[in-house]
Design a protein around this motif. Structure first.
Motif, PDB file in Angstrom:
ATOM      1  N   ILE A 146     -26.663  63.331   9.682  1.00 27.96           N
ATOM      2  CA  ILE A 146     -25.804  63.445   8.501  1.00 27.96           C
ATOM      3  C   ILE A 146     -26.168  62.416   7.420  1.00 27.96           C
ATOM      4  N   ASP A 147     -27.218  61.650   7.661  1.00 25.02           N
ATOM      5  CA  ASP A 147     -27.701  60.650   6.719  1.00 25.02           C
ATOM      6  C   ASP A 147     -26.598  59.658   6.342  1.00 25.02           C
ATOM      7  N   ALA A 148     -26.018  59.052   7.381  1.00 24.46           N
ATOM      8  CA  ALA A 148     -24.938  58.081   7.179  1.00 24.46           C
ATOM      9  C   ALA A 148     -25.225  56.831   7.996  1.00 24.46           C
ATOM     10  N   GLY A 149     -24.684  55.712   7.564  1.00 21.31           N
ATOM     11  CA  GLY A 149     -24.883  54.455   8.269  1.00 21.31           C
ATOM     12  C   GLY A 149     -23.722  54.062   9.159  1.00 21.31           C
ATOM     13  N   SER A 150     -22.701  54.923   9.211  1.00 28.90           N
ATOM     14  CA  SER A 150     -21.559  54.615  10.067  1.00 28.90           C
ATOM     15  C   SER A 150     -20.840  55.889  10.459  1.00 28.90           C
ATOM     16  N   LEU A 151     -20.093  55.766  11.548  1.00 31.16           N
ATOM     17  CA  LEU A 151     -19.268  56.872  12.034  1.00 31.16           C
ATOM     18  C   LEU A 151     -17.927  56.327  12.496  1.00 31.16           C
TER      19      LEU A 151
END
Length: 160
Positions: free
Chosen positions: A30-35
């Motif tokens: 999802i091209d994210a640095g956190s969840l």
């Protein structure tokens, strides 16, 4: 403008029982640095690429390490009906680039990032928030006990 008008509504959630490898793959997907980390319909933490790097890889933990072992348990969040300007200032004050968004029943409904602010908010407000977020200073908070954290509680709480 309210947070609900600026936030990203489609949020992927990690489970505390997933492996850090699975969480990292999801972040890449999802091209994210956190969840956000959720369990039994509750927000119980947040895992970032930095958590994985500092608390797992740097300590040579296996890829099978569970998310719960390296996630940040203190979750600062905001409400979907708060003013965006207030959240921009709050993000600057606590030096975070993204924040989970919950409704008044404390159900996760989205996430707001500096990028969301940049698209929705006055450029001066966003610029000041980014400048404050990236300003050096403050204690390093990547250790398990998170010394120097702005909160004494390990529970989730609103950031504003």
């Amino acid at each position: 403008m309210r947070v609900r008008e600026a936030m990203t509504q489609q949020v992927r959630i990690a489970s505390p029982d997933q492996t850090i490898c699975e969480a990292a793959r999801l972040m890449a997907e999802i091209d994210a640095g956190s969840l956000p980390v959720g369990e039994n319909d509750h927000l119980v933490g947040i895992i970032t690429d930095r958590d994985i790097a500092i608390r797992a890889v740097a300590k040579e933990k296996p890829l099978s390490t569970k998310v719960r072992e390296v996630m940040s348990k203190e979750v600062l969040y905001c409400f979907d009906d708060q003013p965006v300007e207030e959240i921009a200032q709050n993000m600057a004050d606590v030096k975070v680039r993204r924040m989970p968004v919950v409704n008044r029943e404390k159900r996760l409904v989205g996430i707001i990032s500096v990028g969301d602010l940049a698209k929705a908010e006055n450029p001066a407000t966003t610029g000041q928030a980014v400048a404050d977020i990236t300003a050096p200073g403050g204690p390093h908070t990547q250790s398990k006990s998170q010394p120097g954290s702005k909160s004494k509680s390990r529970e989730q709480k609103p950031a504003a």
